[in-house]
Design a protein around this motif. Structure first.
Motif, PDB file in Angstrom:
ATOM      1  N   ARG A 131      11.831  14.640  61.838  1.00  0.00           N
ATOM      2  CA  ARG A 131      12.765  14.961  62.911  1.00  0.00           C
ATOM      3  C   ARG A 131      14.171  15.103  62.340  1.00  0.00           C
ATOM      4  N   LEU A 132      15.032  15.728  63.128  1.00  0.00           N
ATOM      5  CA  LEU A 132      16.448  15.824  62.790  1.00  0.00           C
ATOM      6  C   LEU A 132      17.228  15.086  63.873  1.00  0.00           C
ATOM      7  N   ASP A 133      17.831  13.952  63.498  1.00  0.00           N
ATOM      8  CA  ASP A 133      18.609  13.200  64.473  1.00  0.00           C
ATOM      9  C   ASP A 133      19.992  13.814  64.657  1.00  0.00           C
ATOM     10  N   HIS A 157      17.700  17.035  51.514  1.00  0.00           N
ATOM     11  CA  HIS A 157      16.739  15.943  51.344  1.00  0.00           C
ATOM     12  C   HIS A 157      15.804  15.951  52.543  1.00  0.00           C
ATOM     13  N   LEU A 158      14.515  16.166  52.299  1.00  0.00           N
ATOM     14  CA  LEU A 158      13.503  16.067  53.342  1.00  0.00           C
ATOM     15  C   LEU A 158      12.858  14.695  53.234  1.00  0.00           C
ATOM     16  N   GLU A 159      12.980  13.881  54.255  1.00  0.00           N
ATOM     17  CA  GLU A 159      12.431  12.526  54.196  1.00  0.00           C
ATOM     18  C   GLU A 159      10.912  12.583  54.084  1.00  0.00           C
ATOM     19  N   ASP A 160      10.412  12.098  52.943  1.00  0.00           N
ATOM     20  CA  ASP A 160       8.979  12.173  52.632  1.00  0.00           C
ATOM     21  C   ASP A 160       8.442  13.588  52.760  1.00  0.00           C
ATOM     22  N   GLY A 161       9.311  14.571  52.509  1.00  0.00           N
ATOM     23  CA  GLY A 161       8.884  15.964  52.494  1.00  0.00           C
ATOM     24  C   GLY A 161       8.661  16.587  53.848  1.00  0.00           C
ATOM     25  N   THR A 162       9.096  15.920  54.932  1.00  0.00           N
ATOM     26  CA  THR A 162       8.785  16.399  56.279  1.00  0.00           C
ATOM     27  C   THR A 162       9.960  17.151  56.911  1.00  0.00           C
ATOM     28  N   ALA A 163       9.662  17.821  58.010  1.00  0.00           N
ATOM     29  CA  ALA A 163      10.634  18.544  58.842  1.00  0.00           C
ATOM     30  C   ALA A 163      11.235  19.761  58.141  1.00  0.00           C
ATOM     31  N   ALA A 164      10.535  20.322  57.188  1.00  0.00           N
ATOM     32  CA  ALA A 164      11.053  21.491  56.466  1.00  0.00           C
ATOM     33  C   ALA A 164      11.320  22.660  57.408  1.00  0.00           C
ATOM     34  N   LEU A 165      10.385  22.955  58.293  1.00  0.00           N
ATOM     35  CA  LEU A 165      10.562  24.109  59.176  1.00  0.00           C
ATOM     36  C   LEU A 165      11.613  23.837  60.243  1.00  0.00           C
ATOM     37  N   ASP A 166      11.759  22.576  60.651  1.00  0.00           N
ATOM     38  CA  ASP A 166      12.833  22.227  61.585  1.00  0.00           C
ATOM     39  C   ASP A 166      14.198  22.470  60.950  1.00  0.00           C
ATOM     40  N   VAL A 167      14.314  22.122  59.679  1.00  0.00           N
ATOM     41  CA  VAL A 167      15.572  22.361  58.950  1.00  0.00           C
ATOM     42  C   VAL A 167      15.868  23.848  58.887  1.00  0.00           C
ATOM     43  N   LEU A 168      14.862  24.643  58.554  1.00  0.00           N
ATOM     44  CA  LEU A 168      15.087  26.091  58.467  1.00  0.00           C
ATOM     45  C   LEU A 168      15.403  26.686  59.831  1.00  0.00           C
ATOM     46  N   ASP A 169      14.752  26.183  60.882  1.00  0.00           N
ATOM     47  CA  ASP A 169      15.071  26.672  62.225  1.00  0.00           C
ATOM     48  C   ASP A 169      16.533  26.415  62.558  1.00  0.00           C
ATOM     49  N   LEU A 170      17.043  25.235  62.186  1.00  0.00           N
ATOM     50  CA  LEU A 170      18.430  24.904  62.489  1.00  0.00           C
ATOM     51  C   LEU A 170      19.391  25.664  61.587  1.00  0.00           C
ATOM     52  N   LEU A 171      19.224  25.518  60.270  1.00  0.00           N
ATOM     53  CA  LEU A 171      20.180  26.114  59.344  1.00  0.00           C
ATOM     54  C   LEU A 171      20.144  27.641  59.384  1.00  0.00           C
ATOM     55  N   CYS A 172      18.967  28.203  59.273  1.00  0.00           N
ATOM     56  CA  CYS A 172      18.853  29.654  59.138  1.00  0.00           C
ATOM     57  C   CYS A 172      18.704  30.366  60.476  1.00  0.00           C
ATOM     58  N   GLY A 173      18.160  29.653  61.472  1.00  0.00           N
ATOM     59  CA  GLY A 173      18.022  30.247  62.781  1.00  0.00           C
ATOM     60  C   GLY A 173      19.281  30.077  63.609  1.00  0.00           C
ATOM     61  N   SER A 174      19.524  28.855  64.053  1.00  0.00           N
ATOM     62  CA  SER A 174      20.656  28.591  64.945  1.00  0.00           C
ATOM     63  C   SER A 174      22.005  28.775  64.277  1.00  0.00           C
ATOM     64  N   LEU A 175      22.126  28.376  63.000  1.00  0.00           N
ATOM     65  CA  LEU A 175      23.433  28.341  62.343  1.00  0.00           C
ATOM     66  C   LEU A 175      23.695  29.536  61.428  1.00  0.00           C
ATOM     67  N   GLY A 176      22.700  30.384  61.215  1.00  0.00           N
ATOM     68  CA  GLY A 176      22.909  31.638  60.502  1.00  0.00           C
ATOM     69  C   GLY A 176      23.089  31.549  59.007  1.00  0.00           C
ATOM     70  N   VAL A 177      22.623  30.472  58.383  1.00  0.00           N
ATOM     71  CA  VAL A 177      22.709  30.361  56.926  1.00  0.00           C
ATOM     72  C   VAL A 177      21.642  31.261  56.300  1.00  0.00           C
ATOM     73  N   PRO A 178      21.983  32.111  55.342  1.00  0.00           N
ATOM     74  CA  PRO A 178      20.954  32.904  54.668  1.00  0.00           C
ATOM     75  C   PRO A 178      19.912  31.984  54.027  1.00  0.00           C
ATOM     76  N   PRO A 179      18.641  32.278  54.173  1.00  0.00           N
ATOM     77  CA  PRO A 179      17.609  31.379  53.639  1.00  0.00           C
ATOM     78  C   PRO A 179      17.732  31.104  52.142  1.00  0.00           C
ATOM     79  N   ASP A 180      18.240  32.088  51.378  1.00  0.00           N
ATOM     80  CA  ASP A 180      18.348  31.860  49.942  1.00  0.00           C
ATOM     81  C   ASP A 180      19.533  30.980  49.572  1.00  0.00           C
ATOM     82  N   ARG A 181      20.252  30.466  50.577  1.00  0.00           N
ATOM     83  CA  ARG A 181      21.300  29.466  50.353  1.00  0.00           C
ATOM     84  C   ARG A 181      20.768  28.059  50.581  1.00  0.00           C
ATOM     85  N   VAL A 182      19.474  27.927  50.904  1.00  0.00           N
ATOM     86  CA  VAL A 182      18.888  26.635  51.257  1.00  0.00           C
ATOM     87  C   VAL A 182      17.873  26.219  50.196  1.00  0.00           C
TER      88      VAL A 182
END
Length: 288
Positions: A131-133, A157-182
């Protein structure tokens, strides 16, 4: 394009063999009595790393966790190893609440300042377990703003490798960060090939680390994950690091002494060159 190191900007082609995620210094209340705080020890690891062919280390210790900026510059000059320092914030549990309250209102400005006037060449942020708090979302929002203004990469940092797609949804989806910056880290701790492929297809970089007592049970999955990504045509999205977080860890040289030869033996020389040289040169370049 350029890569910002603690001694100044360099051409990405100069990075050479790269440890894409490690710590020379680290101090956190989450690891009491296990601080990485010895410049002589750090210098010894860097010299051994250089003797093994290493040229660059990405030092993911962010703001407020004992990254010792001045020592990083001295170590780089003394050993000839490029060091990419991080700004950013870890999870809230690693900080005194008073510190967070003080810096929270101007977080994006703090990151931006350290990327332009300070030592940093990347931003480090962190998610939680599956999750992302609110802290993670606020920190990632500030990171997205600073990355957009500077072109700097964001290491997550993905805690125990989890929530990877949630991070991409937030950073690259909602916030517009190019994926190759992540750069997503610790994916070896959750060796889910479907998630790995989705993240690679999105265009993010996937960083695998090890070994560590915290995830020793999944160490043997590491090369299964790497092989699966290679077979799926995603070798160009893979990075590797040592992620040394305690004094009794195998240390930075382990990456080149043990893991790189195995990558070359099992995946081939071209894959090893991509993972340790070609991909880091792209991932850590400031695209501005």
């Amino acid at each position: 394009m350029r890569v910002r190191t603690v001694l100044g900007d360099v051409d990405p082609a100069e990075l050479g063999v790269c440890d894409a995620h490690d710590h020379l210094f680290l101090r956190t209340p989450r690891l009491p009595g296990q601080e990485l705080d010895d410049p002589a020890r750090a210098a010894a690891h860097l010299r051994t790393f250089a003797d093994l062919g290493g040229r660059t280390i990405a030092h993911w210790t962010p703001y407020g966790l004992g990254r010792r900026e001045r020592d990083l510059a001295d170590l780089s000059a003394a050993t000839g190893v490029h060091i990419i320092a991080a700004t950013g914030l870890h999870q809230a549990v690693h900080y005194d609440p008073g510190v967070l309250a003080r810096i929270r209102p101007g977080l994006a400005a703090l990151f931006h300042r350290e990327l332009t006037d300070g030592p940093a060449g990347m931003i480090k942020v962190a998610g939680g377990f599956h999750r992302l708090d609110e802290h993670a979302r606020h920190t990632m929002t500030a990171a997205a703003e600073a990355s957009g203004a500077t072109g700097a990469p964001i290491g997550v940092h993905l805690e125990d490798g989890t929530a990877a797609l949630d991070v991409l949804d937030l950073l690259c989806g909602s916030l517009g960060v190019p994926p190759d910056r992540v750069i997503l880290s610790h994916l070896d701790r959750s060796p889910d090939p479907w998630i790995h492929r989705r993240a690679a297809e999105a265009g993010a970089y996937l960083c695998f680390e090890g070994p560590s007592r915290a995830h020793h049970a999944t160490d043997w999955h590491l090369f299964d994950s790497l092989a699966a990504l290679t077979e799926a045509g995603h070798t160009d999205r893979v990075l590797m690091g040592g992620d040394t977080t305690t004094p009794d860890a195998p240390g930075i040289p382990h990456l080149l002494r043990v893991l790189r030869p195995r990558v070359e033996a099992q995946l081939g020389r071209d894959a090893a060159t991509a993972i340790f040289e070609t991909n880091p040169a792209r991932a850590f370049a400031i695209q501005r």
